[in-house]
Design a protein around this motif. Structure first.
Motif, PDB file in Angstrom:
ATOM      1  N   VAL A  48      -1.526  -3.876  -2.609  1.00 33.97           N
ATOM      2  CA  VAL A  48      -0.996  -2.550  -2.275  1.00 33.97           C
ATOM      3  C   VAL A  48      -2.076  -1.729  -1.592  1.00 33.97           C
ATOM      4  O   VAL A  48      -3.261  -2.041  -1.660  1.00 33.97           O
ATOM      5  N   GLY A  49      -1.638  -0.645  -0.940  1.00 32.66           N
ATOM      6  CA  GLY A  49      -2.609   0.183  -0.243  1.00 32.66           C
ATOM      7  C   GLY A  49      -2.013   1.504   0.198  1.00 32.66           C
ATOM      8  O   GLY A  49      -0.900   1.873  -0.202  1.00 32.66           O
ATOM      9  N   ILE A  50      -2.763   2.202   1.053  1.00 35.08           N
ATOM     10  CA  ILE A  50      -2.348   3.536   1.501  1.00 35.08           C
ATOM     11  C   ILE A  50      -2.446   3.674   3.023  1.00 35.08           C
ATOM     12  O   ILE A  50      -2.686   4.766   3.538  1.00 35.08           O
ATOM     13  N   ASP A  51      -2.223   2.567   3.745  1.00 31.17           N
ATOM     14  CA  ASP A  51      -2.208   2.669   5.211  1.00 31.17           C
ATOM     15  C   ASP A  51      -0.792   2.632   5.769  1.00 31.17           C
ATOM     16  O   ASP A  51      -0.601   2.497   6.967  1.00 31.17           O
ATOM     17  N   LYS A  77      -8.193   0.481   3.210  1.00 31.52           N
ATOM     18  CA  LYS A  77      -7.127   1.278   2.602  1.00 31.52           C
ATOM     19  C   LYS A  77      -6.414   0.504   1.483  1.00 31.52           C
ATOM     20  O   LYS A  77      -5.404   0.968   0.961  1.00 31.52           O
ATOM     21  N   MET A  78      -6.924  -0.672   1.156  1.00 27.95           N
ATOM     22  CA  MET A  78      -6.341  -1.469   0.088  1.00 27.95           C
ATOM     23  C   MET A  78      -6.808  -0.917  -1.264  1.00 27.95           C
ATOM     24  O   MET A  78      -7.980  -0.593  -1.439  1.00 27.95           O
ATOM     25  N   ILE A  79      -5.882  -0.795  -2.209  1.00 27.50           N
ATOM     26  CA  ILE A  79      -6.189  -0.227  -3.523  1.00 27.50           C
ATOM     27  C   ILE A  79      -6.215  -1.335  -4.570  1.00 27.50           C
ATOM     28  O   ILE A  79      -5.226  -2.065  -4.726  1.00 27.50           O
ATOM     29  N   PRO A  80      -7.325  -1.492  -5.287  1.00 25.98           N
ATOM     30  CA  PRO A  80      -7.340  -2.510  -6.347  1.00 25.98           C
ATOM     31  C   PRO A  80      -6.389  -2.122  -7.480  1.00 25.98           C
ATOM     32  O   PRO A  80      -6.294  -0.949  -7.856  1.00 25.98           O
ATOM     33  N   PHE A  81      -5.700  -3.119  -8.006  1.00 28.69           N
ATOM     34  CA  PHE A  81      -4.805  -2.866  -9.138  1.00 28.69           C
ATOM     35  C   PHE A  81      -5.602  -2.465 -10.375  1.00 28.69           C
ATOM     36  O   PHE A  81      -5.208  -1.560 -11.107  1.00 28.69           O
ATOM     37  N   ARG A  82      -6.694  -3.169 -10.610  1.00 25.56           N
ATOM     38  CA  ARG A  82      -7.558  -2.848 -11.744  1.00 25.56           C
ATOM     39  C   ARG A  82      -8.979  -2.628 -11.239  1.00 25.56           C
ATOM     40  O   ARG A  82      -9.401  -3.251 -10.260  1.00 25.56           O
TER      41      ARG A  82
END
Length: 269
Positions: free
Chosen positions: A98-101, A124-129
């Motif tokens: 997942v991410g925010i781009d 812009k990738m978001i780590p899950f943990r």
């Protein structure tokens, strides 16, 4: 045939493609607690996914080199040796990120997925943990690297084993003797898979690096295929590449209770 003629033929093939696509998709996101549908959309296969399908279908190689998630994130996983044509049998869609781009900050500013895309922008990738290195993290989290002294887990496994389903348009299930059926309705055949965002996902990173969970959100999901490799009693992935990407309006994860369920269907006709 002269090079200019070959070029014209290729252009003609591209321009005269059937408008009806082989793959159609449906992505449904619901609030896990209430069952309320939050949005329904489609995803888009990117070039890495298209090459993946063709390599799998005909067991051939391609000289087109799409960047791997391993290279983009600096996660070096050594795959098992493989010298045959095509892709390894266990190189399949295994995880999502997942991410925010996928959108701007305002509602309605969703960015169209670019077919040329390598997947979610690694910046812009978001780590899950996002935890201390000695913290015990469930096995469904993967694509691990150290970031600012924390262990970041950028990938997550699917919730279920994908299932193939086939129905007539009136809802009647297709059976093995379908070729002798007298029914005239169209048939829809698809594979269905599920994935989720739970109350632990993404918050730790925003809390540590982005000003707190009040800012936590996601607006894109990417599906990745790759080769599973056991590393320190955890499954990581080598040669991970993006298959497809979904962009949507910002979905807030700004508390410690909200959870999302996703159903993803790929129809083939």
């Amino acid at each position: 045939m002269h090079k200019s003629s070959i070029k014209r033929v290729k252009r003609k093939i591209v321009n005269e493609r059937m408008e009806t696509k082989m793959f159609e998709t449906e992505v449904i996101c619901t609030d896990k607690a209430t069952g309320k549908q939050l949005f329904k959309t489609k995803n888009k296969m990117v070039i890495g996914g298209a090459l993946f399908v063709l390599q799998k279908m005909f067991n051939v190689n391609t000289s087109i080199n799409v960047p791997t998630l391993n290279t983009l994130l600096g996660i070096n996983i050594t795959p098992p040796a493989f010298s045959s044509p095509g892709l390894q049998r266990d190189n399949i869609i295994q995880l999502f990120c997942v991410g925010i781009d996928g959108s701007g900050d305002t509602f309605g500013s969703v960015v169209a997925v670019d077919y040329k895309s390598k997947g979610i922008d690694p910046d812009k990738m978001i780590p899950f943990r996002y935890s201390d290195p000695d913290t015990s993290i469930p096995s469904e989290y993967t694509m691990t690297k150290l970031v600012n002294g924390k262990k970041a887990y950028y990938g997550k496994s699917l919730v279920n084993t994908p299932t193939i389903q086939s129905y007539f348009k009136d809802g009647t299930p297709v059976t093995s003797d379908v070729s002798s059926s007298s029914k005239q309705e169209e048939i829809e055949t698809y594979i269905e898979l599920r994935f989720d965002i739970n109350k632990n996902d993404c918050r730790e990173y925003f809390d540590a690096e982005k000003g707190g969970i009040k800012n936590c959100r996601i607006n894109t999901v990417g599906f990745y295929f790759g080769i599973p490799v056991e590393v320190d009693n955890r499954i990581e992935y080598a040669f991970a590449k993006c298959f497809s990407k979904i962009n949507f309006n910002n979905e807030a994860l700004d508390d410690d209770v909200k959870e999302l369920d996703f159903t993803y269907r790929i129809f083939i006709r």
